[in-house]
Design an enzyme around this catalytic site. Structure first.
Site, short mmCIF file in Angstrom:
data_model
loop_
_atom_site.label_atom_id
_atom_site.label_comp_id
_atom_site.label_asym_id
_atom_site.label_seq_id
_atom_site.Cartn_x
_atom_site.Cartn_y
_atom_site.Cartn_z
N LYS A 160 -22.82 20.23 19.37
CA LYS A 160 -22.03 19.34 20.13
C LYS A 160 -21.82 17.76 19.26
O LYS A 160 -22.84 17.47 18.92
CB LYS A 160 -22.80 18.73 21.51
CG LYS A 160 -21.86 18.02 22.34
CD LYS A 160 -21.78 16.66 21.97
CE LYS A 160 -20.82 15.82 22.59
NZ LYS A 160 -20.29 14.65 22.05
N GLU A 234 -34.07 12.29 15.84
CA GLU A 234 -33.88 11.42 14.52
C GLU A 234 -33.10 10.33 15.04
O GLU A 234 -31.86 10.33 15.49
CB GLU A 234 -33.29 11.94 13.23
CG GLU A 234 -33.56 10.94 11.89
CD GLU A 234 -32.34 10.06 11.78
OE1 GLU A 234 -32.06 8.86 12.43
OE2 GLU A 234 -31.54 10.78 11.20
N CYS A 268 -28.66 4.93 9.41
CA CYS A 268 -29.96 4.96 10.07
C CYS A 268 -31.24 4.53 9.06
O CYS A 268 -32.04 3.73 9.21
CB CYS A 268 -30.73 5.99 10.80
SG CYS A 268 -29.62 6.51 12.38
N GLU A 365 -31.05 -2.89 16.16
CA GLU A 365 -30.38 -2.13 14.92
C GLU A 365 -29.13 -2.61 14.50
O GLU A 365 -28.14 -2.57 15.49
CB GLU A 365 -30.30 -0.60 14.96
CG GLU A 365 -29.94 0.12 14.00
CD GLU A 365 -29.76 1.48 13.72
OE1 GLU A 365 -29.61 2.15 12.72
OE2 GLU A 365 -30.05 2.17 14.77
#
Length: 461
Positions: A160, A234, A268, A365
């Site tokens: 997906k 993650e 990331c 972030e």
């Protein structure tokens, strides 16, 4: 969110896709289950032959798939070609190492004897269909680093992908089919995020892996926990980049620019918080800001472009909110910080100084080319600042002092510590984080064994 290819360089919608209906989704789940029954019995050499063929095809397709990625999510086309090449190398790495990584293990003879047995072995067996919920920022690499080990272990994959990279998602299914993998070994599910919960609850799906946002990770983890299914997550990262007095400051500043703006800053594992010892703070800052300000921002299909647009209009708006909040709270903007005029979702490389704990950008972030600078009085202060984050994905430290290296490796709360260089992923090294950056590991032997049934086989005397 519609499933569509929208060019972030100009906002033009190039193609839209209908989500799979319930009947098609059911057909694909049935196919995955049926294919697994036979594919699980194939040998490692048979799987390796297919994966090597996929790598060869990917190398041939590199110019076209690179352009596809760039048009769908905006990364500079040179970086897109590098991503495709990296994926082919990872496929070959797993094709060449899987048999060794999954080899039977024999417990110590004394332990076998003490258990009352004559012999014993630990065997790694595949689990079954694994659902992969993947992000748009590395639309090829994120998938391949799941798919290569999963397929080599004998599992089958259900992808997906993010709704803004459907062309890349469909290409991946086609790639594995062209390579000769049996139909159903790897399938792309063109569905919205709302369908993930239902798919994960299906008994035929045995496990899930997700790379993405913290809210998405929480949702998948909650459902998987309820269904008692294995997951690897993650999630976000706000990696520290620490520079100490013994470092090569010129080199540290040069690498810092790349570490912050790789993939248009949408990574990331990009360095985001630059923590610099006070003795070299001014020298580093001067070089770093100059390097960030000099970057060429523009059309990602042009070879000379170093920073392209952000992948979505909402992503740019989120980044702007973080910068504006910091500015209102007293942060100093050393370069960038203003949305440019014109089409596309561009945002300039930006450096903020004077960031405090009260600012959102300190704890959230920043997914774009925005760096925050911190001044550290000593090593202890640098560690405190580095760990003052809900995330713990990776970290970078620059020092020539081995005692300092030992302290950082011991004390930094992160899944990786990269010394005198920027964080990078490689199939030979485990990859993942701690705290809100997730759990489990991708890549290396750790990654291929995450979705295996680790089976003890014991024989009586």
């Amino acid at each position: 969110m519609p499933i569509a290819t929208v060019n972030p360089a100009n906002g033009e919608t190039l193609e839209t896709y209908e989500a799979m209906d319930a009947e098609e989704l059911e057909r694909r789940l049935q196919l995955a289950e049926a294919t697994f029954r036979t594919y699980r019995t194939t040998t490692c050499p048979e799987r390796a032959r297919l994966l090597n063929r996929a790598a060869d095809l990917l190398d041939e397709d590199r110019p076209e798939i690179a352009r596809t990625m760039t048009v769908e999510m905006g990364k500079p086309v040179g970086q897109a070609r590098a991503e495709a090449a990296k994926c082919a190398r990872a496929m070959r790495w797993y094709a060449g190492h899987a048999q060794e990584l999954l080899a039977d293990e024999e417990p110590a003879a004394d332990d076998v004897k003490d258990s009352g047995g004559s012999r014993a072995v630990v065997r790694y067996r595949p689990l079954g269909p694994v659902l992969a919920v993947m992000p748009w920022n590395f639309p090829l690499w994120q998938v391949v680093r799941f798919a290569a080990p999963a397929l080599m272990a004998g599992n089958v994959g259900l992808l997906k992908h993010a709704s803004n990279v459907p062309r890349t998602a469909l290409y991946l299914e086609e790639l594995f089919h062209r390579a000769g993998f049996p139909e159903g070994c790897f399938q792309t599910l063109l569905v919205g995020s709302g369908a993930v919960d239902e798919i994960l609850r299906d008994e035929r799906v045995k496990a899930a892996t997700l790379t993405g946002s913290e809210p998405a990770g929480r949702a998948v983890a909650a459902t998987a926990g309820e269904m008692i299914k294995k997951t690897v997550l993650e999630l976000g990262g706000s990696d520290p980049y620490v520079v100490m007095p013994s470092a090569d400051v010129d080199r540290a500043a040069e690498v810092a620019v790349t570490a912050r703006v790789q993939n248009n800053g949408q990574s990331c594992i990009a360095a985001k918080r630059f923590i610099v010892h006070t003795d070299v703070y001014d020298a580093f800052t001067e070089r770093f800001v100059a390097g960030m300000a000099a970057l060429k921002v523009g059309d990602p299909l042009e070879e000379e472009t170093e920073v392209g647009p952000l992948a979505s209009e909402q992503g740019r708006a989120d980044l702007e909110e973080l910068v504006d909040d910091a500015r209102r709270s007293g942060a100093e903007v050393l370069c960038g910080g203003e949305r440019p005029d014109g089409p596309g979702w561009y945002y300039p490389p930006t450096v903020l100084a004077g960031v405090t704990r009260e600012m959102r950008i300190h704890r959230e972030e920043a997914f774009g080319p925005v760096a925050t600078l911190y001044r550290a009085a000593d090593l202890d202060a640098a560690v405190l600042i580095a760990n003052d984050s809900p995330f713990g994905l990776s970290s970078n430290v620059w020092t020539r002092d081995e005692a300092e290296v030992d302290r950082f490796v011991r004390d930094l709360e992160a899944g990786g510590v990269f010394v005198n260089g920027m964080t990078a992923s490689h199939p030979g090294f485990p990859f993942g984080g701690v705290k809100r950056s997730g759990y489990g590991r991708e890549l290396s032997g750790h990654g291929i064994r995450e979705f295996c049934n680790i089976t003890t086989v014991w024989h009586g005397a």
